[in-house]
Design a protein around this motif. Structure first.
Motif, PDB file in Angstrom:
ATOM      1  N   VAL A  81     -26.827 -40.920  15.997  1.00 45.74           N
ATOM      2  CA  VAL A  81     -26.089 -41.055  17.262  1.00 45.74           C
ATOM      3  C   VAL A  81     -25.204 -39.829  17.500  1.00 45.74           C
ATOM      4  O   VAL A  81     -25.127 -39.313  18.625  1.00 45.74           O
ATOM      5  N   LEU A  85     -25.796 -37.306  20.751  1.00 49.20           N
ATOM      6  CA  LEU A  85     -24.779 -37.884  21.627  1.00 49.20           C
ATOM      7  C   LEU A  85     -24.935 -37.420  23.067  1.00 49.20           C
ATOM      8  O   LEU A  85     -24.765 -38.209  24.019  1.00 49.20           O
ATOM      9  N   LEU A  88     -27.832 -39.221  24.651  1.00 48.73           N
ATOM     10  CA  LEU A  88     -27.493 -40.635  24.764  1.00 48.73           C
ATOM     11  C   LEU A  88     -26.567 -40.888  25.944  1.00 48.73           C
ATOM     12  O   LEU A  88     -26.760 -41.846  26.724  1.00 48.73           O
TER      13      LEU A  88
END
Length: 438
Positions: A81, A85, A88
């Motif tokens: 993640v 990032l 996302l």
């Protein structure tokens, strides 16, 4: 009706021209106002995602550094993640915008954003799933290849791309090899090999945790399982894409004969490795000595055995040498090892007392077994001393042999000094006779 040579040559050109015309039409469509607005919106969202990622990434990194008690899988997920990032955040921003524009405007006013959103989401999913592939080069190839194919699917160009790849082909015997067939085979083989590797690692972990299986049988089972899984993945992959394996079998037989003559040593080491695993003569953890090499076995390989010595050197000994050479396995049938040391005392010392003191000194040394009592015997009368042999047992040859011998010698020295027993050394007497210098 069979296609003519002219048709087979013009088909790829027609497909390329069709793709070029569609690309030109798509580029011209970007100049329309609403299409330009959609591109501007996508760029603005990308900028916002970039700025947000620059702000949140350091804070997320510092927060992760404090999560020491987390499970490994959760930490790896959060690391992914952190690395993705920006994408996302972009995906999290663009899909609500697509939904709002779809509700407030016509579908044609948001179709470009929909395409961009699908491609961004596909790239995020592919990037996350491709982390399961450990080989970095292979991971990059699969990541780019799958994303290209997803892009073609989103743009409804898969049929034309497939036809273009299938048109570039050649015939070998009765089998037709095209770029499309090769691409299919490569993708399928990669997926099967990744699956075989995952199953192999999972099964290997279960086998190693089974205490009822000896270490040598564990290595043998793991090697057999790897051969079966990878072999099945290769054969299934070729059969699935339609490759005839009959000719491959004949070709592999001919290659095998040639390799048998050229790679005799390699084949001999492979066969010797299987024999070592079957007869359990050595296993990981055993202490062995071969010629001047003394150490414990770190791992058993298909071609060699890794032996680590006391000074940290790692020797890769071919399996054939362990089969044909004289190997001393200090821990083959049991863990007890008897060691011998030799010493001498002066003729003026009582040999009965010397034997008693030597046995007591050896018993007081760490690692010397007390229930297998040390013994001391006279082995001869030398020129300057009475010669003895002291025998004692240990149960941990992995701890070293030279150091325990040295400790016993030190114990003998201290005991002899305390009891007035002398250790003689050769002496020579030189007499000068009268007139010898004339």
């Amino acid at each position: 009706m069979e296609p003519t040579d002219l048709d087979s040559q013009s088909a790829p050109q027609d497909i390329v021209m069709d793709l070029a015309m569609q690309a030109q039409t798509f580029a011209e469509g970007l100049l329309r106002p609403w299409n330009a607005y959609q591109v501007a919106i996508a760029l603005a969202l990308l900028l916002v995602a970039h700025v947000a990622a620059r702000i949140l990434a350091p804070r997320l990194h510092d927060w992760l550094r404090g999560r020491e008690g987390w499970p490994k899988w959760r930490m790896r997920a959060m690391v992914i993640v952190h690395r993705r990032l920006r994408v996302l955040i972009f995906v999290a921003l663009i899909w609500p915008v697509i939904w709002i524009m779809g509700e407030l405007t016509w579908p044609s006013r948001s179709y470009l954003l929909d395409i961009i959103g699908q491609l961004a989401l596909a790239w995020l999913v592919i990037a996350v799933l491709s982390r399961l592939i450990q080989n970095r080069f292979l991971r990059q190839i699969i990541r780019v290849g799958v994303w290209i194919w997803v892009t073609l699917s989103v743009l409804n160009l898969t049929d034309r791309a497939r036809a273009l790849l299938d048109s570039a082909a050649m015939n070998i015997g009765e089998t037709r090899f095209s770029l499309w067939l090769i691409l299919q085979g490569a993708v399928l083989l990669t997926l099967l090999i990744v699956g075989a590797r995952f199953l192999s690692q999972s099964s290997a972990g279960s086998i190693r945790r089974n205490d009822d299986i000896s270490p040598s049988m564990q290595v043998l089972l793991i090697k057999l399982l790897q051969v079966l899984l990878y072999g099945a993945a290769f054969i299934i992959g070729l059969r699935t894409v339609g490759v005839d394996l009959t000719g491959l079998a004949v070709l592999s037989g001919a290659i095998g004969v040639g390799l048998g003559f050229g790679l005799q040593k390699v084949v001999s080491n492979l066969v010797s490795g299987v024999i070592i695993l079957l007869d359990k003569s050595i296993k990981p953890g055993d202490v062995i000595s071969l010629d001047e090499t003394f150490g414990w076995i770190s791992s058993l390989g298909a071609r060699y055995v890794s032996v680590v010595t006391r000074d940290g050197k790692e020797f890769l000994i071919p399996n054939e040498d362990l089969i044909t050479g004289q190997v001393v396995n200090w821990s083959h049938s049991n863990e007890f090892v008897r060691l011998d040391i030799y010493f001498g005392t002066a003729y003026g010392d009582d040999p009965h007392e010397v034997r008693r003191i030597a046995v007591e000194a050896a018993r007081g040394v760490d690692r010397v077994l007390s229930f297998k009592s040390p013994v001391c015997h006279i082995v001869g009368f030398g020129d300057s001393s009475v010669d003895y042999i002291l025998r004692f047992w240990i149960r941990d040859p992995t701890g070293g042999l030279t150091n325990i011998r040295g400790n016993v010698y030190l114990a003998l020295w201290d005991a002899f000094q305390a009891n007035g027993i002398s250790i003689p050394f050769p002496q020579r007497e030189v007499r000068m006779l009268d007139g010898a210098g004339d």
